[in-house]
Design a protein around this motif. Structure first.
Motif, PDB file in Angstrom:
ATOM      1  N   ASP A  86       0.910  -1.087   0.082  1.00 40.63           N
ATOM      2  CA  ASP A  86      -0.045   0.034  -0.018  1.00 40.63           C
ATOM      3  C   ASP A  86       0.814   1.075  -0.052  1.00 40.63           C
ATOM      4  OD1 ASP A  86      -1.917   2.181   0.474  1.00 40.63           O
ATOM      5  OD2 ASP A  86      -2.993   1.024   1.771  1.00 40.63           O
ATOM      6  N   TYR A  87       0.800   2.038  -1.047  1.00 43.80           N
ATOM      7  CA  TYR A  87       1.858   3.096  -1.248  1.00 43.80           C
ATOM      8  C   TYR A  87       1.334   4.212  -0.157  1.00 43.80           C
ATOM      9  CZ  TYR A  87      -2.139   5.081  -4.072  1.00 43.80           C
ATOM     10  OH  TYR A  87      -3.180   5.611  -4.530  1.00 43.80           O
ATOM     11  N   LEU A  88       0.289   4.319   0.436  1.00 48.57           N
ATOM     12  CA  LEU A  88       0.042   5.283   1.313  1.00 48.57           C
ATOM     13  C   LEU A  88       0.290   5.119   2.711  1.00 48.57           C
ATOM     14  CD1 LEU A  88      -3.764   6.022   0.292  1.00 48.57           C
ATOM     15  CD2 LEU A  88      -1.692   7.335  -0.268  1.00 48.57           C
ATOM     16  N   LEU A  89       0.796   3.975   3.052  1.00 45.75           N
ATOM     17  CA  LEU A  89       1.629   3.387   4.255  1.00 45.75           C
ATOM     18  C   LEU A  89       2.774   3.487   4.375  1.00 45.75           C
ATOM     19  CD1 LEU A  89      -0.764   0.520   5.280  1.00 45.75           C
ATOM     20  CD2 LEU A  89      -1.135   2.861   5.926  1.00 45.75           C
ATOM     21  N   ASN A  90       3.521   3.851   5.540  1.00 48.37           N
ATOM     22  CA  ASN A  90       5.059   3.647   5.835  1.00 48.37           C
ATOM     23  C   ASN A  90       5.545   2.194   6.199  1.00 48.37           C
ATOM     24  OD1 ASN A  90       7.750   4.135   7.332  1.00 48.37           O
ATOM     25  ND2 ASN A  90       7.326   5.899   6.475  1.00 48.37           N
ATOM     26  N   GLU A  91       6.599   1.779   5.744  1.00 51.09           N
ATOM     27  CA  GLU A  91       7.107   0.441   6.023  1.00 51.09           C
ATOM     28  C   GLU A  91       7.157   0.030   7.391  1.00 51.09           C
ATOM     29  OE1 GLU A  91      10.921   0.213   4.311  1.00 51.09           O
ATOM     30  OE2 GLU A  91       9.881  -0.687   2.434  1.00 51.09           O
ATOM     31  N   SER A  92       6.886   1.224   8.353  1.00 48.19           N
ATOM     32  CA  SER A  92       6.793   1.032   9.916  1.00 48.19           C
ATOM     33  C   SER A  92       5.553  -0.020  10.436  1.00 48.19           C
ATOM     34  CB  SER A  92       7.014   2.051  10.660  1.00 48.19           C
ATOM     35  OG  SER A  92       5.835   3.154  10.400  1.00 48.19           O
ATOM     36  N   ASN A  93       4.598   0.282   9.304  1.00 48.70           N
ATOM     37  CA  ASN A  93       3.396  -0.381   9.730  1.00 48.70           C
ATOM     38  C   ASN A  93       3.501  -2.090   9.262  1.00 48.70           C
ATOM     39  OD1 ASN A  93       1.221   1.858  10.111  1.00 48.70           O
ATOM     40  ND2 ASN A  93       2.589   2.489   8.295  1.00 48.70           N
ATOM     41  N   LEU A  94       4.548  -2.506   8.722  1.00 43.88           N
ATOM     42  CA  LEU A  94       4.509  -4.017   8.516  1.00 43.88           C
ATOM     43  C   LEU A  94       4.781  -4.611   9.696  1.00 43.88           C
ATOM     44  CD1 LEU A  94       6.800  -3.844   5.329  1.00 43.88           C
ATOM     45  CD2 LEU A  94       4.228  -4.332   5.311  1.00 43.88           C
ATOM     46  N   PRO A  95       4.394  -5.783   9.749  1.00 43.90           N
ATOM     47  CA  PRO A  95       4.694  -6.822  10.821  1.00 43.90           C
ATOM     48  C   PRO A  95       6.289  -7.226  10.946  1.00 43.90           C
ATOM     49  CG  PRO A  95       3.022  -7.786   9.604  1.00 43.90           C
ATOM     50  CD  PRO A  95       3.610  -6.609   8.719  1.00 43.90           C
ATOM     51  N   TYR A  96       6.762  -7.519  11.923  1.00 46.43           N
ATOM     52  CA  TYR A  96       8.113  -8.015  12.109  1.00 46.43           C
ATOM     53  C   TYR A  96       8.425  -9.263  11.309  1.00 46.43           C
ATOM     54  CZ  TYR A  96       9.684  -5.041  15.985  1.00 46.43           C
ATOM     55  OH  TYR A  96       9.827  -3.989  16.685  1.00 46.43           O
ATOM     56  N   ASN A  97       9.422  -9.456  10.567  1.00 51.10           N
ATOM     57  CA  ASN A  97       9.960 -10.653   9.921  1.00 51.10           C
ATOM     58  C   ASN A  97      10.646 -11.510  11.067  1.00 51.10           C
ATOM     59  OD1 ASN A  97       9.442  -9.223   7.507  1.00 51.10           O
ATOM     60  ND2 ASN A  97      11.452  -8.146   7.637  1.00 51.10           N
ATOM     61  N   ARG A  98      10.494 -12.866  10.564  1.00 45.77           N
ATOM     62  CA  ARG A  98      10.976 -13.775  11.578  1.00 45.77           C
ATOM     63  C   ARG A  98      11.932 -14.443  10.918  1.00 45.77           C
ATOM     64  NH1 ARG A  98       5.352 -16.913  13.699  1.00 45.77           N
ATOM     65  NH2 ARG A  98       5.170 -16.736  11.403  1.00 45.77           N
ATOM     66  N   MET A  99      13.148 -14.321  11.390  1.00 47.42           N
ATOM     67  CA  MET A  99      14.538 -14.728  10.623  1.00 47.42           C
ATOM     68  C   MET A  99      15.637 -15.280  11.615  1.00 47.42           C
ATOM     69  SD  MET A  99      13.658 -13.493   7.544  1.00 47.42           S
ATOM     70  CE  MET A  99      15.227 -13.268   6.495  1.00 47.42           C
ATOM     71  N   PRO A 100      15.198 -16.657  11.928  1.00 45.36           N
ATOM     72  CA  PRO A 100      14.331 -17.510  11.400  1.00 45.36           C
ATOM     73  C   PRO A 100      13.455 -17.875  12.804  1.00 45.36           C
ATOM     74  CG  PRO A 100      16.057 -18.523  12.196  1.00 45.36           C
ATOM     75  CD  PRO A 100      16.443 -17.433  12.458  1.00 45.36           C
ATOM     76  N   ARG A 101      12.587 -18.713  12.510  1.00 51.51           N
ATOM     77  CA  ARG A 101      11.655 -19.204  13.846  1.00 51.51           C
ATOM     78  C   ARG A 101      11.845 -20.829  13.884  1.00 51.51           C
ATOM     79  NH1 ARG A 101       5.256 -20.730  13.620  1.00 51.51           N
ATOM     80  NH2 ARG A 101       5.040 -21.024  15.817  1.00 51.51           N
ATOM     81  N   LEU A 102      11.952 -21.528  15.109  1.00 51.84           N
ATOM     82  CA  LEU A 102      12.081 -22.697  15.369  1.00 51.84           C
ATOM     83  C   LEU A 102      10.836 -22.899  16.172  1.00 51.84           C
ATOM     84  CD1 LEU A 102      15.326 -21.761  15.112  1.00 51.84           C
ATOM     85  CD2 LEU A 102      15.809 -24.183  15.538  1.00 51.84           C
ATOM     86  N   TYR A 103      10.159 -23.996  15.836  1.00 49.65           N
ATOM     87  CA  TYR A 103       9.128 -24.285  17.137  1.00 49.65           C
ATOM     88  C   TYR A 103       9.006 -25.775  17.073  1.00 49.65           C
ATOM     89  CZ  TYR A 103       6.018 -25.449  13.216  1.00 49.65           C
ATOM     90  OH  TYR A 103       5.417 -25.853  11.986  1.00 49.65           O
TER      91      TYR A 103
END
Length: 475
Positions: free
Chosen positions: A391-408
């Protein structure tokens, strides 16, 4: 009366008529019946028998013939007159008269010819042919499809072996009394061995108004894959100008293929796109690519975009493209690798190239890759995901966190007759595309538990004793 005369030509003639509907249904999807009332073009034949067996079993089933009178010499020629019917499995043929010459292998059915099987019903004035030469002709045909909706007709159908032709053919999903739309063709040539048909002088009508004329085009008559041109998509808009998309299908191998999709937009330039698909033992994947060099829309709307999009990083790039890859692969009976990778050159790509509102609604797109396992009492995995702004009206700060990596990992197993013991563990490293405003960190989450699940047909109670530990280490 009973004889061994075969119904061999009928399925071939019917297959030729069925091929006419392939032109109207270029995409393998159910049409929209909204404009057309439900009404049979060819009514059900009251004297037809209930189907016996399947079309594949016809060759092993006998043909029974009855009529009011029978004349001729057995083994040479026979003439049935009055209420003639032929029945074999799911097939039924009715006529006023039927003549068969055993010496020349020719036959003629005339007078209110009616045919019915599991897939269609047909009426004609005359049916004739030569079984030894495998040539057949049907005059003044009207048909009604029963497995899927559709009806139409032809002035005549001619066949020789697997090759045939329909002359003056029509197809529609509307009944003759309410013909909201109809497809007409002067001639349709069918080759069942090749699985291809060629329509000549085809006209699409809405009501009585012709809206599309195609002098000649080829189309498939079965599900076999063939290299060649697919149906184009043509449009015209103030933004794109003249818009022509011409898919080119490449049948590369039994387990993989590709589709090239060049798209010319007179106001914007030439977009090169394509799709590659593969299928292997325990896995499959699809790769999509698009690239547009020097999009004309960027220069044409640059001044307007500066006002509409104050965030410089969200504006259109000069060269624009898309990458998408979705795949899975079974590693063994327990573990599977999966990925869904998505990338666009700028946040406005979905808005400019999507043909649906859903393309405009997604404010972000997610990519992930991982290996996942599952057993009887456990499941586990290691994965990573990444978010990109849509969405070009939003800033990248609105994005969720990336999980780099996740182990479960999760484990749960019955203990005795009443209890269940288990543990859930999750270890994740979080990063963000905007680390200045949203710094990352690591998290560990651990929860061992013991529960006593109690349940009935309409109730459940699950008392649980658990300990949970969650710890963070922030950047």
């Amino acid at each position: 009366m009973r004889t061994a005369l075969r119904l061999l030509p009928l399925p071939l003639c019917i297959a030729c008529s069925l091929a006419a509907q392939g032109m109207a249904q270029a995409q393998d999807r159910e049409p929209d019946w909204g404009l057309c009332p439900v009404e049979d073009s060819v009514p059900v034949f009251a004297d037809a028998q209930a189907p016996v067996g399947t079309p594949e079993q016809r060759a092993e089933q006998p043909t029974n013939i009855t009529g009011d009178t029978l004349a001729g010499v057995d083994g040479e020629n026979v003439q049935y007159n009055g209420n003639v019917t032929l029945r074999r499995g799911d097939q039924f043929l009715g006529a006023d008269n039927l003549a068969y010459d055993n010496l020349t292998s020719t036959y003629v059915a005339s007078g209110a010819v009616r045919y019915q099987d599991a897939g269609m019903r047909l009426q004609a004035e005359r049916l004739e042919g030569d079984q030894s030469a495998d040539t057949h002709r049907v005059d003044k045909v009207r048909y009604q499809l029963t497995e899927r909706r559709g009806n139409g007709g032809a002035d005549r159908i001619e066949m020789k072996g697997a090759v045939g032709a329909l002359y003056g053919s029509t197809y529609s999903t509307c009944p003759p009394s309410s013909r909201w739309w109809e497809l007409r063709a002067q001639r349709i040539d069918i080759d069942n061995d090749e699985g291809m048909g060629v329509a000549r002088n085809a006209v699409l009508r809405v009501g009585r108004v012709p809206i599309l004329y195609v002098p000649i085009f080829a189309f498939p008559t079965d599900s076999r894959r063939k290299t060649g041109l697919l149906y184009p998509q043509v449009g015209l808009s103030s933004r794109n100008g003249f818009d022509w998309k011409q898919p080119i299908y490449l049948n590369l191998a039994p387990n993989y293929d590709a589709t090239l999709e060049p798209r010319y937009m007179s106001n914007r330039g030439l977009l090169l796109g394509g799709e590659f698909r593969y299928l292997r033992e325990g896995g499959a994947g699809t790769l999509d690519l698009e690239f547009l060099k020097s999009d004309g829309l960027v220069d044409d709307e640059r001044a307007e975009e500066i006002i509409e999009v104050p965030i410089v990083a969200n504006r259109r790039k000069d060269d624009r493209g898309l990458f998408r890859f979705n795949a899975y692969q079974n590693l063994d009976p327990t573990w599977q690798a999966r990925t869904s990778l998505n990338w666009t050159s700028d946040p406005r790509y979905g808005e400019d190239f999507s043909n649906s509102l859903s393309g405009l609604a997604a404010y972000s797109q997610r990519s992930d890759i991982g290996v996942y396992g599952r057993g009887r009492h456990w499941d586990a995995g290691v994965q990573a995901d990444y978010w990109q702004l849509g969405d070009y009206l939003l800033n990248e700060s609105n994005l969720p966190y990336n999980r780099m990596p996740r182990l479960y990992a999760n484990w749960a197993q019955p203990v005795g007759r009443l209890f269940e013991a288990g543990v859930s563990a999750d270890l994740s490293r979080f990063d963000h595309v905007d680390p200045a405003s949203r710094p990352g960190g690591s998290r560990i989450d651990l929860k061992p538990y013991v529960s006593m699940p109690l349940e009935g047909a309409s109730w459940f109670v699950n008392p649980t004793l658990a300990y949970r530990y969650t710890g963070y280490q922030l950047t």
